[in-house]
Design a protein around this motif. Structure first.
Motif, mmCIF file in Angstrom:
data_model
loop_
_atom_site.group_PDB
_atom_site.id
_atom_site.type_symbol
_atom_site.label_atom_id
_atom_site.label_comp_id
_atom_site.label_asym_id
_atom_site.label_seq_id
_atom_site.Cartn_x
_atom_site.Cartn_y
_atom_site.Cartn_z
ATOM 1 N N GLY A 359 0.824 -1.212 0.000
ATOM 2 C CA GLY A 359 0.000 0.000 0.000
ATOM 3 C C GLY A 359 0.854 1.256 0.000
ATOM 4 N N GLU A 360 0.292 2.298 -0.558
ATOM 5 C CA GLU A 360 1.002 3.566 -0.672
ATOM 6 C C GLU A 360 0.515 4.532 0.396
ATOM 7 O OE1 GLU A 360 3.488 4.369 -2.881
ATOM 8 O OE2 GLU A 360 3.398 2.230 -3.383
ATOM 9 N N ALA A 361 1.422 5.359 0.871
ATOM 10 C CA ALA A 361 1.017 6.430 1.804
ATOM 11 C C ALA A 361 2.048 7.539 1.708
ATOM 12 C CB ALA A 361 0.951 5.895 3.233
ATOM 13 N N GLU A 362 1.712 8.668 2.272
ATOM 14 C CA GLU A 362 2.666 9.778 2.329
ATOM 15 C C GLU A 362 3.570 9.566 3.532
ATOM 16 O OE1 GLU A 362 2.836 12.454 0.212
ATOM 17 O OE2 GLU A 362 1.471 11.203 -0.956
ATOM 18 N N GLU A 401 2.570 4.258 6.011
ATOM 19 C CA GLU A 401 3.136 5.578 6.329
ATOM 20 C C GLU A 401 4.579 5.405 6.835
ATOM 21 O OE1 GLU A 401 0.667 7.503 9.194
ATOM 22 O OE2 GLU A 401 1.491 9.511 8.810
ATOM 23 N N LYS A 402 4.756 4.350 7.627
ATOM 24 C CA LYS A 402 6.110 4.075 8.142
ATOM 25 C C LYS A 402 7.042 3.709 6.999
ATOM 26 C CE LYS A 402 4.523 2.373 12.611
ATOM 27 N NZ LYS A 402 4.431 1.239 13.509
ATOM 28 N N ARG A 403 6.528 2.887 6.110
ATOM 29 C CA ARG A 403 7.362 2.465 4.986
ATOM 30 C C ARG A 403 7.783 3.684 4.160
ATOM 31 N NH1 ARG A 403 6.472 1.298 -0.381
ATOM 32 N NH2 ARG A 403 7.873 -0.293 -1.235
ATOM 33 N N ALA A 404 6.828 4.533 3.841
ATOM 34 C CA ALA A 404 7.142 5.722 3.032
ATOM 35 C C ALA A 404 8.153 6.604 3.764
ATOM 36 C CB ALA A 404 5.849 6.497 2.750
ATOM 37 N N SER A 405 8.010 6.694 5.072
ATOM 38 C CA SER A 405 8.939 7.526 5.862
ATOM 39 C C SER A 405 10.340 6.915 5.838
ATOM 40 C CB SER A 405 8.454 7.629 7.312
ATOM 41 O OG SER A 405 7.150 8.157 7.347
ATOM 42 N N LEU A 406 10.387 5.588 5.966
ATOM 43 C CA LEU A 406 11.695 4.915 5.935
ATOM 44 C C LEU A 406 12.383 5.130 4.591
ATOM 45 C CD1 LEU A 406 10.930 1.488 7.676
ATOM 46 C CD2 LEU A 406 12.548 3.235 8.463
ATOM 47 N N LEU A 407 11.604 5.084 3.541
ATOM 48 C CA LEU A 407 12.229 5.218 2.217
ATOM 49 C C LEU A 407 12.805 6.617 1.992
ATOM 50 C CD1 LEU A 407 9.903 3.063 -0.060
ATOM 51 C CD2 LEU A 407 12.111 2.474 0.957
ATOM 52 N N VAL A 408 12.160 7.625 2.539
ATOM 53 C CA VAL A 408 12.773 8.953 2.377
ATOM 54 C C VAL A 408 14.001 9.083 3.284
ATOM 55 C CG1 VAL A 408 10.927 10.324 1.353
ATOM 56 C CG2 VAL A 408 10.941 9.953 3.794
ATOM 57 N N ALA A 409 13.935 8.520 4.473
ATOM 58 C CA ALA A 409 15.112 8.570 5.369
ATOM 59 C C ALA A 409 16.297 7.883 4.701
ATOM 60 C CB ALA A 409 14.796 7.881 6.696
ATOM 61 N N ASP A 410 15.984 6.845 3.931
ATOM 62 C CA ASP A 410 17.066 6.084 3.304
ATOM 63 C C ASP A 410 17.798 6.873 2.222
ATOM 64 O OD1 ASP A 410 18.522 3.688 3.387
ATOM 65 O OD2 ASP A 410 17.640 3.096 1.479
ATOM 66 N N GLN A 411 17.162 7.927 1.725
ATOM 67 C CA GLN A 411 17.879 8.786 0.772
ATOM 68 C C GLN A 411 19.138 9.348 1.432
ATOM 69 O OE1 GLN A 411 16.600 9.634 -2.529
ATOM 70 N NE2 GLN A 411 15.399 7.843 -1.996
ATOM 71 N N PHE A 412 19.068 9.559 2.731
ATOM 72 C CA PHE A 412 20.218 10.085 3.472
ATOM 73 C C PHE A 412 21.109 8.962 3.986
ATOM 74 C CE2 PHE A 412 17.136 13.415 3.693
ATOM 75 C CZ PHE A 412 17.852 14.599 3.770
ATOM 76 N N LEU A 413 20.473 7.894 4.434
ATOM 77 C CA LEU A 413 21.235 6.855 5.134
ATOM 78 C C LEU A 413 21.895 5.878 4.170
ATOM 79 C CD1 LEU A 413 18.652 6.164 8.005
ATOM 80 C CD2 LEU A 413 20.680 7.636 8.095
ATOM 81 N N GLY A 414 21.300 5.678 3.001
ATOM 82 C CA GLY A 414 21.912 4.800 1.999
ATOM 83 C C GLY A 414 21.997 3.348 2.428
ATOM 84 N N LEU A 415 20.967 2.876 3.106
ATOM 85 C CA LEU A 415 21.019 1.510 3.636
ATOM 86 C C LEU A 415 20.402 0.480 2.695
ATOM 87 C CD1 LEU A 415 20.049 2.440 7.286
ATOM 88 C CD2 LEU A 415 22.323 1.813 6.445
ATOM 89 N N GLY A 416 19.832 0.963 1.605
ATOM 90 C CA GLY A 416 19.215 0.020 0.665
ATOM 91 C C GLY A 416 17.902 -0.525 1.183
ATOM 92 N N LEU A 417 17.201 0.232 2.020
ATOM 93 C CA LEU A 417 15.889 -0.202 2.511
ATOM 94 C C LEU A 417 14.966 -0.285 1.299
ATOM 95 C CD1 LEU A 417 15.542 2.140 5.628
ATOM 96 C CD2 LEU A 417 16.348 -0.224 5.568
ATOM 97 N N GLY A 418 14.208 -1.334 1.231
ATOM 98 C CA GLY A 418 13.306 -1.457 0.087
ATOM 99 C C GLY A 418 13.986 -2.097 -1.110
ATOM 100 N N ASP A 419 15.244 -2.447 -0.955
ATOM 101 C CA ASP A 419 15.965 -3.079 -2.056
ATOM 102 C C ASP A 419 16.077 -4.579 -1.744
ATOM 103 O OD1 ASP A 419 17.989 -4.198 -3.578
ATOM 104 O OD2 ASP A 419 19.317 -2.465 -3.447
ATOM 105 N N GLN A 420 15.424 -5.376 -2.582
ATOM 106 C CA GLN A 420 15.359 -6.831 -2.324
ATOM 107 C C GLN A 420 16.731 -7.444 -2.173
ATOM 108 O OE1 GLN A 420 12.891 -8.834 -1.900
ATOM 109 N NE2 GLN A 420 11.052 -7.962 -2.820
ATOM 110 N N GLN A 421 17.625 -7.069 -3.093
ATOM 111 C CA GLN A 421 18.934 -7.712 -3.093
ATOM 112 C C GLN A 421 19.719 -7.360 -1.828
ATOM 113 O OE1 GLN A 421 21.375 -6.855 -6.465
ATOM 114 N NE2 GLN A 421 22.912 -8.295 -5.722
#
Ligand code: AMP
Ligand code: ZN
Length: 488
Positions: A359-362, A401-421
């Motif tokens: 699901g999508e959220a802001e 909402e948490k997922r969407a928040s994590l993905l924007v945080a990852d722009q800074f952290l570079g942890l590959g959250l949301g990346d299957q591999q």
């Protein structure tokens, strides 16, 4: 994905919180204001490619990448350079001792160029695994900028800052009264830091080599003609010459580890500002060191940890990155395998949340604002990560909402959250000693070893398939086969 900031502010630069960085030059946290409105010129002192980089060195590059990602998100166009030192860095930080490249080449019986290539390739592979996007960075090699270095030494000579002694051309630090201003270095401290045997021909103990001569009777692998004689550039001049050529006479940010403050960076400032009569770098940023099990990383202690060793133990490279980011870049941190395991588990949980939520959220706006504020405050990744966990544990937020928040945080952290591999690598697989395997698998492993020894690779592959079907992965390492239980 839209940039974090653009999402938050509707692309209005004025709405961005001011970035504040600790500047080693002033000893204070300052508001960041680059030379140009939208472009940032950044140089990160890179590796001397005589030996593999260890996790201490890697912290320096994750730190540089954190600055880079933050600047990207703030909407700046970043012109980033990391040098590859492939000549001239001597064993001592002063100007004595052998060239690290030549020494390593001799020891291993290969050419300095081959070592440089091999170590640079390993370094690049490490950066890739850590989620550092090399395509955005320029990596100049010192040996490809020899004429620029000679020209800079000539300028310094013309301006009266250089003098010649029997082993090279030196910079006369007495002619640069501000010498030592970075970190307010006293000469005694500098000498101690560098552990330099004094060269009696130098005019001042802090003078440093701009160009060194090849010794009589010595045939160096890497040497070049110059107006003063055959030789090679000093380590410090490399960085300045490459900066001038690739970024310009004045840059916004220059980074390195704190060990570079007393000698290397003060020398860079002296030669650059003597040549141009203007400020060289606006913001000097230095990363603190890591220790391993509370000890300095040192070959003689044999405690060096490499990224390959971490991956060999079944941890993800991104877990190392996560662990680095849990400390502020100016705080020393102590590596232990337990801490890494904790980082791996924490990252796996964040990653699972991203991958298993539908699901999508802001993104949550309060979280985003807090996260940005932490990053703007001298890159406080420790606080940003703590805030991220508060957000993840907040039961009033929806999973999406948490997922969407994590993905924007990852722009800074570079942890590959949301990346299957990246996530797959997070499942810690402990190597299982062969004699602890079920008997049938032990036999398959032994038979496969025999097949490999007999160069019957067809059979070896067949046996690997059986091992695989029994639920195990097998990899070959110099120490023999490594068997891990497959992830379900
Ligand atoms: P070098 O190749 O020795 O010039 O080091 C490359 C970078 O790694 C420099 O910025 C050093 O300051 C940094 N560095 C070296 N050892 C450590 C350590 N133990 N912890 C953090 N950074 C380090
Ligand atoms: Zn440098």
């Amino acid at each position: 994905m839209l940039s974090f900031i653009k999402y938050l502010t509707g692309d209005q630069p004025d709405a961005r919180p001011a970035l504040r960085f600790f500047n080693t030059m002033s000893g204070e946290v300052e508001t960041f204001a680059p030379l140009s409105d939208r472009e940032v010129k950044m140089y990160n002192c890179g590796p001397t490619v005589y030996d593999r980089v260890h996790i201490g060195n890697l912290r320096a590059y994750v730190f540089a990448d954190t600055i880079r990602r933050t600047l990207d998100q703030w909407g700046y166009a970043v012109n980033q350079v990391i040098n590859i030192t492939d000549v001239g860095h001597l064993v001592s930080d002063g100007d004595d001792g052998e060239d690290k490249m030549e020494k390593s080449a001799k020891k291993r019986g290969v050419s300095a160029q081959d070592i440089a290539q091999e170590i640079t390739d390993l370094y690049f592979a490490d950066l890739d695994s850590l989620g550092i996007d090399r395509s955005k960075i320029t990596f100049p090699k010192a040996t490809e900028f020899i004429s620029e270095q000679i020209a800079l030494v000539q300028t310094l000579e013309e301006k009266g800052y250089a003098y010649q002694i029997s082993d090279g051309i030196y910079f006369d630090t007495a002619k640069f009264p501000a010498y030592g201003k970075l970190g307010n270095i006293q000469l005694a401290e500098q000498k101690e830091g560098a552990r330099v045997e004094e060269n009696p021909e130098k005019k001042n103990p802090s003078d440093f080599a701009l160009w060194k001569f090849s010794m009589k009777g010595e045939k160096r692998q890497q040497e070049w003609p110059s107006p003063w004689g055959t030789g090679f550039p000093g380590w410090h001049i490399e960085c300045t010459a490459m900066i001038f050529k690739l970024l310009g006479k004045q840059i916004d940010i220059h980074t390195g580890g704190i060990d570079h403050i007393p000698v290397h960076h003060n020398n860079e400032i002296a030669q650059a500002e003597a040549a141009t009569a203007r400020q060289y770098v606006r913001y000097w940023m230095h990363g603190a060191f890591i220790t391993i099990e509370n000890k300095k990383i040192s070959k003689s202690l044999g405690n060096t940890v490499y990224l390959s060793g971490i991956v060999d133990r079944g941890f993800s490279a991104r877990a190392l990155r996560y662990w680095f980011l849990t400390g502020h870049y100016r705080s020393p941190i102590n590596f232990t395998w337990d801490a890494l395991e904790g980082a791996n588990t924490a990252l796996r949980n964040l990653s699972r949340h991203c991958l298993e939520t539908e699901g999508e959220a802001e993104p949550n706006a309060t979280f985003v604002a807090d996260f940005l504020a932490a990053m703007a405050d001298d890159l406080n990744t420790a606080k940003a990560i703590a805030r991220t966990w508060d957000m993840v544990k907040d039961s009033s937020l929806s999973p999406a909402e948490k997922r969407a928040s994590l993905l924007v945080a990852d722009q800074f952290l570079g942890l590959g959250l949301g990346d299957q591999q990246a996530a797959r690598q997070l499942t810690v697989e402990k190597t299982i000693a062969v004699d602890e395997l079920p008997e049938n698998v032990q036999k398959l492993v032994a038979d496969r070893q025999s097949a490999r020894a007999a160069k019957d690779f067809g059979k070896a592959d067949e046996l690997r398939a059986h091992i695989d079907a029994a639920g195990y992965d097998i990899k070959d390492s110099p120490d023999g086969p490594r068997v891990t239980q497959k992830n379900s």
